[in-house]
Design a protein around this motif. Structure first.
Motif, PDB file in Angstrom:
ATOM      1  N   ASN A  79       0.856  -1.169   0.000  1.00  0.00           N
ATOM      2  CA  ASN A  79       0.000   0.000   0.000  1.00  0.00           C
ATOM      3  C   ASN A  79       0.903   1.234   0.000  1.00  0.00           C
ATOM      4  N   GLU A  80       0.485   2.280  -0.700  1.00  0.00           N
ATOM      5  CA  GLU A  80       1.342   3.461  -0.830  1.00  0.00           C
ATOM      6  C   GLU A  80       1.708   4.086   0.516  1.00  0.00           C
ATOM      7  N   TYR A  81       0.884   3.904   1.536  1.00  0.00           N
ATOM      8  CA  TYR A  81       1.169   4.498   2.840  1.00  0.00           C
ATOM      9  C   TYR A  81       2.350   3.833   3.548  1.00  0.00           C
ATOM     10  N   LEU A  82       2.819   2.687   3.050  1.00  0.00           N
ATOM     11  CA  LEU A  82       4.033   2.100   3.622  1.00  0.00           C
ATOM     12  C   LEU A  82       5.239   3.012   3.421  1.00  0.00           C
ATOM     13  N   PHE A  83       5.117   3.970   2.515  1.00  0.00           N
ATOM     14  CA  PHE A  83       6.196   4.949   2.322  1.00  0.00           C
ATOM     15  C   PHE A  83       6.590   5.583   3.655  1.00  0.00           C
ATOM     16  N   TYR A  84       5.595   5.877   4.482  1.00  0.00           N
ATOM     17  CA  TYR A  84       5.876   6.588   5.727  1.00  0.00           C
ATOM     18  C   TYR A  84       6.575   5.701   6.758  1.00  0.00           C
ATOM     19  N   TYR A  85       6.413   4.393   6.646  1.00  0.00           N
ATOM     20  CA  TYR A  85       7.104   3.470   7.544  1.00  0.00           C
ATOM     21  C   TYR A  85       8.502   3.131   7.040  1.00  0.00           C
ATOM     22  N   LEU A  86       8.643   3.030   5.729  1.00  0.00           N
ATOM     23  CA  LEU A  86       9.908   2.599   5.147  1.00  0.00           C
ATOM     24  C   LEU A  86      10.863   3.754   4.866  1.00  0.00           C
ATOM     25  N   HIS A  87      10.329   4.942   4.694  1.00  0.00           N
ATOM     26  CA  HIS A  87      11.155   6.118   4.384  1.00  0.00           C
ATOM     27  C   HIS A  87      10.781   7.260   5.323  1.00  0.00           C
ATOM     28  N   THR A  88      10.737   6.960   6.605  1.00  0.00           N
ATOM     29  CA  THR A  88      10.258   7.925   7.593  1.00  0.00           C
ATOM     30  C   THR A  88      11.090   9.195   7.609  1.00  0.00           C
ATOM     31  N   THR A  89      12.393   9.058   7.644  1.00  0.00           N
ATOM     32  CA  THR A  89      13.263  10.233   7.706  1.00  0.00           C
ATOM     33  C   THR A  89      13.079  11.114   6.479  1.00  0.00           C
ATOM     34  N   ALA A  90      13.027  10.498   5.306  1.00  0.00           N
ATOM     35  CA  ALA A  90      12.832  11.268   4.080  1.00  0.00           C
ATOM     36  C   ALA A  90      11.479  11.971   4.099  1.00  0.00           C
ATOM     37  N   ALA A  91      10.441  11.291   4.597  1.00  0.00           N
ATOM     38  CA  ALA A  91       9.112  11.906   4.664  1.00  0.00           C
ATOM     39  C   ALA A  91       9.136  13.126   5.578  1.00  0.00           C
ATOM     40  N   ILE A  92       9.764  12.986   6.753  1.00  0.00           N
ATOM     41  CA  ILE A  92       9.828  14.105   7.698  1.00  0.00           C
ATOM     42  C   ILE A  92      10.588  15.272   7.076  1.00  0.00           C
ATOM     43  N   GLU A  93      11.711  14.979   6.420  1.00  0.00           N
ATOM     44  CA  GLU A  93      12.501  16.044   5.805  1.00  0.00           C
ATOM     45  C   GLU A  93      11.722  16.758   4.713  1.00  0.00           C
ATOM     46  N   ARG A  94      10.976  16.010   3.927  1.00  0.00           N
ATOM     47  CA  ARG A  94      10.203  16.638   2.861  1.00  0.00           C
ATOM     48  C   ARG A  94       9.076  17.485   3.428  1.00  0.00           C
ATOM     49  N   ILE A  95       8.417  16.987   4.468  1.00  0.00           N
ATOM     50  CA  ILE A  95       7.314  17.744   5.064  1.00  0.00           C
ATOM     51  C   ILE A  95       7.829  19.029   5.698  1.00  0.00           C
ATOM     52  N   THR A  96       8.912  18.920   6.462  1.00  0.00           N
ATOM     53  CA  THR A  96       9.446  20.103   7.130  1.00  0.00           C
ATOM     54  C   THR A  96      10.096  21.073   6.143  1.00  0.00           C
ATOM     55  N   GLY A  97      10.539  20.561   5.005  1.00  0.00           N
ATOM     56  CA  GLY A  97      11.149  21.422   4.000  1.00  0.00           C
ATOM     57  C   GLY A  97      10.157  22.165   3.139  1.00  0.00           C
ATOM     58  N   ALA A  98       8.897  21.764   3.194  1.00  0.00           N
ATOM     59  CA  ALA A  98       7.860  22.422   2.405  1.00  0.00           C
ATOM     60  C   ALA A  98       7.386  23.691   3.114  1.00  0.00           C
TER      61      ALA A  98
END
Length: 472
Positions: free
Chosen positions: A252-271
């Protein structure tokens, strides 16, 4: 037939209305009751729906329209309903921004349904969901409740405690994945063409497509080995082709947040803004503009319906934007959504016309503890809500068996469900200790210190949570 839509002032409700009014599945609905606690939003969406109905008639896409009435009274909306669509957003997009920012301020993932933000969303939503379930039990005891409200798994589980098996949770992400795979293989996997068999298992926003058999032949390994094919599957692009090959499944696409947590946080905070802040502004602008829609200075007329349509595509195209390096492709936006899943489910139950769908259902029938051998996933509790392929007909929803769940997947599912169940206990009892435990044990937190800081942040940021936990 009466359909009640709770959260009737929500932005995506016209999509549901369009599917119902055009009888997309052949089912005729006589009456739609729209309920929302915000009369302004309810009035705006009612105006959009009125314009949409007129356009459907003019275009010949509908020969008649269901009666639509709006109300801010829950009891009025659900009384005598045959089906209830629950799509409430307690606190609106503004509360979502608090969910996101409290987590991000602690270096944790701030996302609507994944991580501590999802738990905060659940904590303020579950009391309302239980109130809705009690009203349906009293005023529409034969109704089926189709739950869109996020976080869908734990909200569905809470409502099932009141209404039993007549509550089903839905999500459009699993069926979107299966459809993408089916397009590549030239088979309608959902309909079971050519004897297609699909094994999908997990929790809401935490699931895996583990097997695709067509004419008795397993096709998933060949698909995973094909770079060109994986490029056409949004989930593989998001999470990584090498990983899905190594894992032997499409997530499921939401596994992105479990498998790439650091990248997700960096992208969210960088926006410049979080997703909640983006939607709060976008929707705020829409509701404001639609409420005053009319002739502009240049003499051009803009209706609430036109404003809604122009806003919709931007919303869909930027969905989960922090996980992508490109805007969503048109083929990934098209092809229906949760409104189609809900209407197909409703039609199968009402008419007996069999459907196969991936749904959020109980691990065993409601009404008591079932021995492990009788559960879909033996290692999980009977009343846990899981996401699996089901057969739906006039007799109800029948989950289909799945292969044994691998230890790694099972561990993640168990950890998440334990965290969510602590939050459910807190919502039912007002226990700060249970809430602390829930935040602390989430697999993306795993820290009593961070759990306490989250609890303090959400208590300070959400009056509803403060009142629930006795801190108001």
């Amino acid at each position: 037939m009466k359909l009640a839509i709770l959260g009737g002032g929500g932005f995506r409700v016209p999509l549901v209305y369009e599917a119902v009014a055009t009888a997309a599945t052949g089912l005729t609905v006589d009456e739609i009751a729209l309920h929302d606690v915000d009369p302004g939003r309810l009035g705006t969406i009612s105006a959009v729906i009125e314009g949409l109905g007129e356009r459907l008639l003019a275009e010949g896409r509908a020969s008649s329209l269901p009666r639509v009435r709006s109300t801010t009274a829950l009891r009025e909306a659900v009384t005598g309903a045959d089906f209830v669509f629950s799509a409430v957003r307690v606190g609106g997009a503004e509360a979502r921004t608090v969910d996101e920012r409290v987590a991000l301020g602690l270096g944790l993932l701030g996302q609507e349904t994944i991580g501590p933000g999802g738990l905060a969303y659940a904590l303020r939503t579950l009391p309302v969901a239980l109130e809705i379930a009690a009203a349906v039990a009293e005023l529409a005891p034969r109704a089926w409740v189709i739950n869109f409200t996020n976080p869908a798994g734990i909200v569905t589980e809470a409502m099932r405690g009141v209404l039993g098996d007549r509550v089903v949770g839905i999500c459009d992400t699993p069926i979107g994945l299966v459809r993408r795979v089916g397009r590549l293989l030239g088979v309608d996997l959902v309909a079971g063409e050519r004897g297609a068999e699909v094994d999908y298992v997990g929790l809401n926003h935490l699931g895996w497509l583990r097997s695709v058999r067509i004419d008795g032949v397993e096709r998933l390994p060949g698909l995973l080995a094909d770079d060109a094919a994986l490029e056409q599957i949004e989930e593989a692009r998001l999470i990584g082709k090498d990983w899905v090959r190594a894992d032997g499944a499409l997530p499921n696409e939401y596994l992105f947040y479990y498998l790439h947590t650091t990248a997700a946080i960096e992208r969210i905070t960088g926006a410049a803004t979080t997703r909640g802040e983006f939607l709060a502004k976008q929707q705020g602008d829409f509701y404001l503009a639609a409420g005053t829609a009319g002739a502009s200075a240049d003499g051009c007329c803009t209706s609430p319906l036109d404003l809604w349509r122009s806003t919709l595509h931007e919303r869909e195209a930027t969905y989960m934007a922090e996980s992508r390096d490109e805007e969503r492709r048109e083929e990934d936006i098209a092809g229906g959504g949760y409104q189609e899943v809900a209407l197909r489910l409703m039609t199968a139950i009402a008419t007996g016309r069999e459907e196969r769908m991936i749904l959020d259902v109980g691990n065993a029938p409601a009404g008591g503890e079932t021995p492990p051998a009788g559960r879909i996933v033996p290692e999980l509790p009977s009343d846990a809500v899981i996401e699996v392929l089901c057969r739906v007909d006039g007799a109800g929803v029948h989950p289909l068996p799945v292969a044994p769940v691998e230890l790694g997947r099972l561990g993640l599912m168990s950890s998440l469900r334990a965290s969510e169940r602590a939050i459910l206990e807190a919502a039912r009892t007002g226990s700060r200790e249970a809430a602390w435990q829930g935040f602390s044990t989430h697999p993306l937190v795993s820290s009593p210190e961070l759990g306490r800081a989250l609890l303090e942040g959400y208590t300070a940021g959400h009056p509803r949570i403060a009142a629930l936990l006795g801190a108001g």
